[in-house]
Design an enzyme around this catalytic site. Structure first.
Site, PDB file in Angstrom:
ATOM      1  N   PHE A  64      56.540 -32.744 -25.421  1.00 37.14           N
ATOM      2  CA  PHE A  64      57.436 -33.457 -26.458  1.00 37.14           C
ATOM      3  C   PHE A  64      58.883 -33.065 -26.063  1.00 37.14           C
ATOM      4  O   PHE A  64      59.286 -32.152 -26.058  1.00 37.14           O
ATOM      5  CB  PHE A  64      56.868 -33.069 -27.741  1.00 37.14           C
ATOM      6  CG  PHE A  64      57.911 -33.601 -28.919  1.00 37.14           C
ATOM      7  CD1 PHE A  64      57.608 -34.617 -29.673  1.00 37.14           C
ATOM      8  CD2 PHE A  64      59.467 -32.904 -28.956  1.00 37.14           C
ATOM      9  CE1 PHE A  64      58.639 -35.158 -30.689  1.00 37.14           C
ATOM     10  CE2 PHE A  64      60.335 -33.383 -29.935  1.00 37.14           C
ATOM     11  CZ  PHE A  64      59.925 -34.498 -30.718  1.00 37.14           C
ATOM     12  N   GLU A  65      59.826 -34.272 -26.163  1.00 31.89           N
ATOM     13  CA  GLU A  65      61.005 -34.253 -25.992  1.00 31.89           C
ATOM     14  C   GLU A  65      61.657 -35.491 -26.618  1.00 31.89           C
ATOM     15  O   GLU A  65      61.066 -36.598 -26.260  1.00 31.89           O
ATOM     16  CB  GLU A  65      61.338 -34.137 -24.646  1.00 31.89           C
ATOM     17  CG  GLU A  65      61.019 -32.957 -23.829  1.00 31.89           C
ATOM     18  CD  GLU A  65      61.741 -33.031 -22.376  1.00 31.89           C
ATOM     19  OE1 GLU A  65      61.617 -34.088 -21.612  1.00 31.89           O
ATOM     20  OE2 GLU A  65      62.448 -32.108 -22.072  1.00 31.89           O
ATOM     21  N   ILE A  66      62.396 -35.439 -27.318  1.00 26.53           N
ATOM     22  CA  ILE A  66      63.590 -36.590 -27.858  1.00 26.53           C
ATOM     23  C   ILE A  66      64.895 -36.104 -27.290  1.00 26.53           C
ATOM     24  O   ILE A  66      65.139 -34.901 -27.735  1.00 26.53           O
ATOM     25  CB  ILE A  66      63.343 -36.955 -29.147  1.00 26.53           C
ATOM     26  CG1 ILE A  66      62.167 -37.284 -29.679  1.00 26.53           C
ATOM     27  CG2 ILE A  66      64.691 -38.059 -29.576  1.00 26.53           C
ATOM     28  CD1 ILE A  66      62.065 -37.529 -31.197  1.00 26.53           C
TER      29      ILE A  66
END
Ligand code: GDP
Ligand code: MN
Length: 348
Positions: free
Chosen positions: A235-237
């Site tokens: 997960f990355e934003i």
């Protein structure tokens, strides 16, 4: 998936969707997924969750990247499930192969050794290309150059709460560049010399290390050694312009030339995390507490009951990993003087 409405008679599922809630004020952002054709049903599950919990209101684009051409099934299934435009990119061979400066025999010997030692993915060539690609290239793919923000999604993830605001806009308005939901300690066997390489980079490019960074998250002795804490990068934003900056590209090039993507098994998670920890200010990192998330085998479920009720969460708080001894999230709270939510002690 068209952002502009089509005629009501057009037989396209997307015409039946409501327009984006934030029409006209959306960010220049996209989801991005690296996947094989064989991942189609696992990524289908992830897309369904992301759309139901968030993107049906925003209709952001989705970029799919692959080292082989996507087949018709992959394209059909993913396009049907998404509310935004879908785009399919082929990874250029020079971004998914051994660079000329890598000694292939040495790399093969390492894989054999790691196979015998049963190190996870230790004998895999493709996993190494994948980690190197996510570390140094995905943000430079021609399709990605059009965007400023990305949200990385992997196969078989789950989202447990409604996300009722635009997370990309949140990042921009709060001057955030990188974010996470889960953090943990990396397997030492996969990165024995990563920190030495980072120290070499710091020496060569001290101008890229910012003041008020998160060294305290990464090291317990002021930078002499790495404590193996990292943000989990499935997960990355994040901000793509930061990854495309001279600072980040110099950093990636330095690590790449030291060879650890092939002579060890450096993961993109510690690589991104160390960059974010040293080349971004503390206040440019964000912990998305309200994005409840699962990727095997860990869950982030908000500790605070009111957050879970307000956002229609369906995760079991007992599964929350945040305050577990193997999580680094406590450390993140401490170096940022953040108050831990009520009840955190009971989840230790
Ligand atoms: P893990 O989460 O570390 O166990 O690794 P995954 O198997 O989930 O791989 C990470 C991401 O890279 C996922 O989005 C996979 O779909 C993708 N991926 C892994 N290996 C390959 C590969 O050889 N080719 C392509 N195109 N994608 C891959
Ligand atoms: Mn995965």
């Amino acid at each position: 998936a068209a952002a502009t409405p089509m005629s009501a008679t057009t037989p396209n599922l997307k015409t039946s969707l409501p327009p984006p809630k934030a029409d006209g004020s959306r960010m220049n952002a996209t989801f991005v997924t690296l996947a094989r054709n064989s991942d189609v049903w696992e990524i289908a599950r992830s897309i369904r969750q992301v759309e139901d919990r968030f993107n049906k209101r925003y209709n952001y684009d989705w970029v799919f990247l692959n080292d082989a051409p996507f087949d018709d099934t992959f394209r059909k299934v993913t396009t049907a499930l998404t509310s935004g435009n879908t785009r399919y990119g082929l990874i250029p061979e020079q971004h998914w192969s051994f660079p000329s400066f890598i000694d292939q025999e040495r790399a093969a010997a390492v894989r054999e050794d790691m196979r015998e030692r049963k190190i996870i993915y230790g004998d895999s060539i493709s996993y190494r290309h994948m980690c190197r690609y996510e570390s140094g290239f995905f943000f430079r793919h021609p399709l990605m150059l059009e965007y400023e923000w990305y949200w990385r999604v992997e196969p078989s993830i789950e989202l447990f709460c409604d996300i009722e605001y635009d997370t990309f806009r949140f990042m921009a308005e709060n001057k955030k560049k990188y974010s996470f939901v889960l953090s943990l300690y990396e397997y030492v066997e996969t990165i024995p010399t990563l920190w030495e390489s980072v120290k070499g980079f710091i020496k060569e490019h001290p101008e890229h290390i910012v003041e008020n960074n998160s060294m305290g998250f990464l090291s317990d002795d002021g930078g002499k050694s790495y404590n193996h804490c990292h943000f989990w990068s499935n997960f990355e934003i994040g901000n793509l312009d930061w990854l495309r900056s001279k600072a980040y590209v110099d950093y990636f090039d330095h690590l790449d030339h030291d060879g650890g993507f092939f002579y060890e098994r450096w993961g993109d998670a510690p690589v991104h995390s160390i960059a974010a920890g040293l080349m971004l200010r503390k206040d440019e990192l964000h912990f998305f507490n309200d994005i409840a998330y699962y990727h095997v085998p860990f869950t982030h479920c908000p500790t605070d009951e009111q957050v879970r009720l307000d956002n229609k969460c369906h995760c079991n708080p007992k599964d929350n990993f945040d305050w577990n001894g193997y999580s680094c999230t406590s450390r993140f709270f401490e170096i940022n003087s953040m108050k831990k939510p009520e009840g955190w002690e009971k989840q230790q």
